[in-house]
Scaffold this motif. Structure first.
Motif: not given
Length: 190
Positions: A128-139
């Motif tokens: 959730l935090v990564a999304g706000e920081l414009k990061m692509a979290d891998v599956r």
């Protein structure tokens, strides 16, 4: 060459994360398709967020923030090694993340977590935090159970299947880091 930071997200005395992060670095360093560096939060003693302006403004006043920003800005992607504390990540990792904004943008991130349920909830919180920081979290994720991957809850002994999972995670972080490079290039040109 793509540079990936392996962030050790615990500073606790006797932390299990140190052995986990060194294992991640050892496996990753056998590869020739990227450079990997361990970033231990012990080496970046950030106080509770003490910048007067929001990180999104990028106007860091404190030397410790500038040093942290330079380190994080030097990477194309990340693998975060996180414990699970109270159904979330560690406070020190969340604080370190919250210090910056642009330095995280358009970069891939994968999670290696550990805890009684493999640190799954900590990794989900970080997504959730990564999304706000414009990061692509891998599956892919490596979830290490204190019951099966640690002897007496303290001596790290990962199963061989975890090496396969870790290499899959690294593959995805590298793929996404490459795919996002054009966005990073546009952002740095502005």
């Amino acid at each position: 060459m793509t540079r990936i930071g392996i962030i050790l997200g615990s500073t606790r005395p006797g932390r299990n994360g140190e052995a986990v992060a060194k294992w991640v670095l050892d496996i990753a360093s056998r590869r020739s398709d990227a450079e990997f560096e361990l970033v231990d939060l012990v080496d970046y003693p950030l106080p509770h967020l003490d910048e007067a302006l929001p990180p999104s403004m990028g106007q860091y006043q404190n030397a410790h923030t500038q040093q942290w920003a330079a380190k994080i800005g030097s990477f194309d992607g990340f693998i975060m090694v996180t414990p699970e504390y109270n159904h979330s990540t560690s406070g020190v990792l969340k604080n370190a993340i919250d210090y910056l904004f642009t330095e995280w943008n358009h970069k891939a991130v994968g999670f290696v977590s550990y805890g009684s349920v493999g640190g799954a909830r900590a990794a989900e919180h970080l997504r959730l935090v990564a999304g706000e920081l414009k990061m692509a979290d891998v599956r892919s994720q490596v979830a290490l159970s204190l019951f099966t991957e640690f002897v007496n809850f303290s001596e790290f002994a990962p199963g061989e299947h975890q090496v396969v999972s870790l290499n899959t995670l690294i593959d995805e972080v590298l793929e996404w880091s490459g795919a996002l490079s054009s966005l990073r290039a546009v952002a740095s040109a502005v």
